[in-house]
Write an enzyme that holds these catalytic residues in place. Sequence first.
Site, PDB file in Angstrom:
ATOM      1  N   TYR A 179       0.834  -1.195   0.000  1.00  0.00           N
ATOM      2  CA  TYR A 179       0.000   0.000   0.000  1.00  0.00           C
ATOM      3  C   TYR A 179       0.875   1.253   0.000  1.00  0.00           C
ATOM      4  CZ  TYR A 179      -3.678  -3.277   1.525  1.00  0.00           C
ATOM      5  OH  TYR A 179      -4.563  -4.320   1.641  1.00  0.00           O
ATOM      6  N   SER A 181     -13.357  -4.743   2.184  1.00  0.00           N
ATOM      7  CA  SER A 181     -14.341  -4.095   1.302  1.00  0.00           C
ATOM      8  C   SER A 181     -15.778  -4.522   1.609  1.00  0.00           C
ATOM      9  CB  SER A 181     -14.006  -4.366  -0.169  1.00  0.00           C
ATOM     10  OG  SER A 181     -12.776  -3.799  -0.526  1.00  0.00           O
ATOM     11  N   PRO A 182     -16.193  -4.536   2.887  1.00  0.00           N
ATOM     12  CA  PRO A 182     -17.584  -4.877   3.190  1.00  0.00           C
ATOM     13  C   PRO A 182     -18.561  -3.838   2.666  1.00  0.00           C
ATOM     14  CG  PRO A 182     -16.506  -4.027   5.156  1.00  0.00           C
ATOM     15  CD  PRO A 182     -15.433  -4.192   4.113  1.00  0.00           C
ATOM     16  N   GLY A 226     -18.328  -2.732  -0.419  1.00  0.00           N
ATOM     17  CA  GLY A 226     -18.288  -2.809  -1.870  1.00  0.00           C
ATOM     18  C   GLY A 226     -17.442  -1.722  -2.500  1.00  0.00           C
ATOM     19  N   GLY A 286     -17.014   1.204  -1.466  1.00  0.00           N
ATOM     20  CA  GLY A 286     -17.711   2.483  -1.367  1.00  0.00           C
ATOM     21  C   GLY A 286     -19.075   2.507  -2.022  1.00  0.00           C
TER      22      GLY A 286
END
Length: 323
Positions: A53, A200-201, A203, A205
């Site tokens: 990252y 990414s729960p 999605g 954003g």
Amino acid sequence: MKLGSQGAEVSRLGLGCMGMSYAYGEPDDAESVATLHRALDLGITFLDTADIYGTGANEELVGRAIANRRDEVFLATKFGIAGNPLSGSRAVNGSPEYVRSAIDASLRRLGVDHVDLYYQHRIDPDVPIEDTVGAMAELVEAGKVRYLGLSEASADTIRRAYAVHPITAVQSEWSLFSRDIEESVAPACRELGIGIVPYSPLGRGMLTGALPKDLAADDYRRTLPRFDAENLDSNLALVDEIRAIAGRYDATPGQVAIAWVLAQGNDVAPIPGTKRRRYLEENAGALRLELSAADLAALAKLTSVGTRYPDMSWVAGQSAPQG
């Protein structure tokens, strides 16, 4: 909560730190540090980063933010992706030599003497998982790592890895719009007593219902099929259905999306990412939201349009490189 069966304890909700340095527009280090401090104040102490990252910049940022609060944090980082996934020049490296060098570099950037959870970020198809996890196990013996994890690994890979050394957590994308983990990966984790860490729960954003009309030119989501013009309208229509459910609870669509993931089991610790305090506080509100069985079932019927990545060989259960 207990993450897996090896003794790890984490906050029920974690914080994904990637977007603070990478993939989602311009960084704002001051706000990111403030967000990290606010997370700890709220009891969100499970922090997730990776060496890729921002090519190390995110680990450095997290390290600065927690320097005086290390004992409050359950710190997770990852190794194994080399190159730049945004430009397509990506590669994976699971060699034992790389494992040993990667942890030392991460510890330097983070400014710590150990990490609590060390993931292989993607599985290297050219290196047996037994060799990679064997090298990771050496890091536990050396005191540099407390617990081991895998990210985007297939069920078979998880079982093979576990036979070498207990695996505490498997990280994979899991949300109302990403359900493939449910077929074989989640059952394998539950069979072995491995915790599940959904990234990414929200999605990426989309499930917040507040997606910007125009994504920045360097926004990672521009490369993802679900954000293509041909798929986006259909997916946003599904978000309207989530918004309708949220209205009945005086909640936001994002809180409903996170609450749905939390409801999938007490072995699940989602790590929604944000670099802003106001979104962090909104996400934390999902911990107080209990959806009805009828609403959970209705949400589970939603089906998004488009794959998670343009090249699904990059994730578990697909053709090489798997993981």
